[in-house]
Design a protein around this motif. Structure first.
Motif, PDB file in Angstrom:
ATOM      1  N   GLY A  42      35.455  50.841  39.074  1.00 50.44           N
ATOM      2  CA  GLY A  42      36.039  51.740  38.096  1.00 50.44           C
ATOM      3  C   GLY A  42      35.428  51.681  36.718  1.00 50.44           C
ATOM      4  N   LYS A  43      34.346  50.935  36.570  1.00 48.31           N
ATOM      5  CA  LYS A  43      33.724  50.799  35.252  1.00 48.31           C
ATOM      6  C   LYS A  43      32.268  51.242  35.312  1.00 48.31           C
ATOM      7  N   LEU A  85      32.304  30.775  35.841  1.00 48.00           N
ATOM      8  CA  LEU A  85      32.596  32.156  36.210  1.00 48.00           C
ATOM      9  C   LEU A  85      34.082  32.467  36.065  1.00 48.00           C
ATOM     10  N   LYS A  86      34.346  33.711  35.691  1.00 44.92           N
ATOM     11  CA  LYS A  86      35.713  34.191  35.477  1.00 44.92           C
ATOM     12  C   LYS A  86      35.974  35.375  36.419  1.00 44.92           C
ATOM     13  N   PRO A  87      37.230  35.634  36.731  1.00 46.60           N
ATOM     14  CA  PRO A  87      37.535  36.788  37.594  1.00 46.60           C
ATOM     15  C   PRO A  87      36.949  38.093  37.058  1.00 46.60           C
ATOM     16  N   GLU A  88      36.865  38.222  35.753  1.00 49.95           N
ATOM     17  CA  GLU A  88      36.321  39.450  35.169  1.00 49.95           C
ATOM     18  C   GLU A  88      34.810  39.564  35.333  1.00 49.95           C
ATOM     19  N   ASP A  89      34.170  38.541  35.846  1.00 46.87           N
ATOM     20  CA  ASP A  89      32.740  38.627  36.179  1.00 46.87           C
ATOM     21  C   ASP A  89      32.520  39.285  37.542  1.00 46.87           C
ATOM     22  N   THR A  90      33.589  39.534  38.257  1.00 50.68           N
ATOM     23  CA  THR A  90      33.478  40.177  39.560  1.00 50.68           C
ATOM     24  C   THR A  90      32.872  41.569  39.417  1.00 50.68           C
ATOM     25  N   ALA A  91      31.787  41.790  40.154  1.00 50.36           N
ATOM     26  CA  ALA A  91      31.073  43.066  40.046  1.00 50.36           C
ATOM     27  C   ALA A  91      29.923  43.070  41.044  1.00 50.36           C
TER      28      ALA A  91
END
Length: 120
Positions: A42-43, A85-91
């Motif tokens: 979505g980004k 790593l952080k969950p927001e690095d998921t991509a």
């Protein structure tokens, strides 16, 4: 024809580490900038880190101090070491290179993308 082939990626827990690599192949005269971009669901696709042929680097603010980009000019390979790593690095992470082909043409080449998922 010039191709970028990525490897690495996968599932890692928050706080963990993961490494990506990307090798360029084909009729290449030279490569200036190599680097990594990512696109989360979505980004829009965004820059993660890039490295110039002589080693100058540029990082997104969100990864500075946690990710390290490096390259091996002898093998036309770029690496991305991702720590803390952080969950927001998921991509999906995409390799990118500005290539001068043997024909003299300048090309912007993208890899196929590799999924990095940070989750417990």
């Amino acid at each position: 024809q010039v191709q970028l082939v990525e490897s690495g990626g996968g599932l890692v827990q928050p706080g963990g580490s993961l490494g990506l690599s990307c090798a360029a192949s084909g009729s290449i005269l030279g490569i200036s900038t190599m680097g990594w971009y990512r696109q989360a669901p979505g980004k829009q696709r965004e820059l993660v880190a890039v490295i110039a042929s002589r080693g100058r680097t540029n990082y997104a603010g969100s990864v500075k101090g946690r990710f390290t980009v490096s390259r091996d000019n002898a093998t036309n390979t770029v690496y991305l070491q991702m720590n803390t790593l952080k969950p927001e690095d998921t991509a999906v992470y995409y390799c990118n290179a500005a290539v001068i082909a043997a024909t003299g043409r300048s090309l912007e080449v993208w890899g196929q993308g590799t999924l990095v998922t940070v989750s417990s």
